[in-house]
Write an enzyme that holds these catalytic residues in place. Sequence first.
Site, PDB file in Angstrom:
ATOM      1  N   SER A   1       2.176   8.499   0.149  1.00  0.00           N
ATOM      2  CA  SER A   1       1.698   9.341  -0.944  1.00  0.00           C
ATOM      3  C   SER A   1       1.639  10.814  -0.537  1.00  0.00           C
ATOM      4  CB  SER A   1       0.312   8.884  -1.393  1.00  0.00           C
ATOM      5  OG  SER A   1      -0.238   9.782  -2.332  1.00  0.00           O
TER       6      SER A   1
ATOM      7  N   PRO B   1       0.814  -1.222   0.000  1.00  0.00           N
ATOM      8  CA  PRO B   1       0.000   0.000   0.000  1.00  0.00           C
ATOM      9  C   PRO B   1       0.845   1.269   0.000  1.00  0.00           C
ATOM     10  CG  PRO B   1      -0.879  -1.591   1.555  1.00  0.00           C
ATOM     11  CD  PRO B   1       0.416  -2.162   1.060  1.00  0.00           C
ATOM     12  N   CYS B   2       0.427   2.228  -0.824  1.00  0.00           N
ATOM     13  CA  CYS B   2       1.202   3.458  -0.990  1.00  0.00           C
ATOM     14  C   CYS B   2       0.622   4.636  -0.216  1.00  0.00           C
ATOM     15  CB  CYS B   2       1.292   3.833  -2.468  1.00  0.00           C
ATOM     16  SG  CYS B   2      -0.303   4.258  -3.211  1.00  0.00           S
ATOM     17  N   GLN B   3      -0.558   4.469   0.404  1.00  0.00           N
ATOM     18  CA  GLN B   3      -1.216   5.609   1.041  1.00  0.00           C
ATOM     19  C   GLN B   3      -0.371   6.243   2.138  1.00  0.00           C
ATOM     20  OE1 GLN B   3      -2.548   2.641   0.454  1.00  0.00           O
ATOM     21  NE2 GLN B   3      -4.728   2.738  -0.076  1.00  0.00           N
TER      22      GLN B   3
END
Length: 312
Positions: free
Chosen positions: A207, A202-204
């Site tokens: 980001s 996951p990149c959240q």
Amino acid sequence: TTSDISCEEGKPVADLVTYSLLDLYSGCGAMSTGLCLGAELAGIKLETKWAVDMNSYACESLKHNHPSTQVRNEKAEDFLSLLQQWNALCKKYVIHGSNSLGSDLAQASNDDENDENESLPKDVFEVERLVDICYGDPNKTGKNGLWLKVRWKKYDASQDTWEPIDGLSDSYECIKEFVQSEYRDSILPLPGSVDVICGGPPCQGVSGFNRFRKPDNPLMDEKNKQLVVFMDIVNYLRPKYVLMENVVDILKFADGFLGRYALSRLVAMNYQARLGMMVAGCYGLPQFRMRAFIWGALPSMVCVFSVLIFTL
């Protein structure tokens, strides 16, 4: 197992050796599908044998488009625990267990036939066979563990239930039959059995669109911890090749802490490591979309596999 993954130009794809791929955080399977298509163009037969994602709808889409893939709808950390438990079961029932599987199955079949006409007392359930396995808390008991899905005698699939393995101690033969059968079908990867692991944790958490990032301690964010889980799975399975994708902020956020962490984990595991960035618009897509890619290869592997990403 194979010592290398190499291109075999001019050879029909059907005649090529099939290499196995595990897709972590798979979504609906775009990354692994692209890799398999690129592999075919490069003369390599790559197949997504396993995929893991916690989004049930994404898993349904992947399974619909790739029915031969073993798709697991669960958290990556639960998947890692399942792999460890599954390895222990395989060692117990397959590697160090009885080799007389055929006679065991025949005896079980005869026993079933003899029991067909016997009526069970009311509210008494008897295990017919085991149909699935998971690690976690499928019954919402508040305690994680290893669970087996049970098909009950004289009941159909709609009545299947998840039961803790500790509660099935009197079903030794059923457990052994299930493990030996599913081992043959490779429902789960074992250490050394995977050629390629790919995934985009996951990149959240990194980001630039996230106003609540934790630059002072990036691993305090649960989503960023998935990078640790990804590398833990790589360390456990020891695939020949690893490909990890993420947003470029992984190289900028918190002075590139997470990007440096990913590379250092691969190097510490004695992998060859390489970092690169790609812009989707340079490859015909109608958008900019820059992404960072980290490749890893065991020291015994020739790094020809990176040709795949440039053939997508």
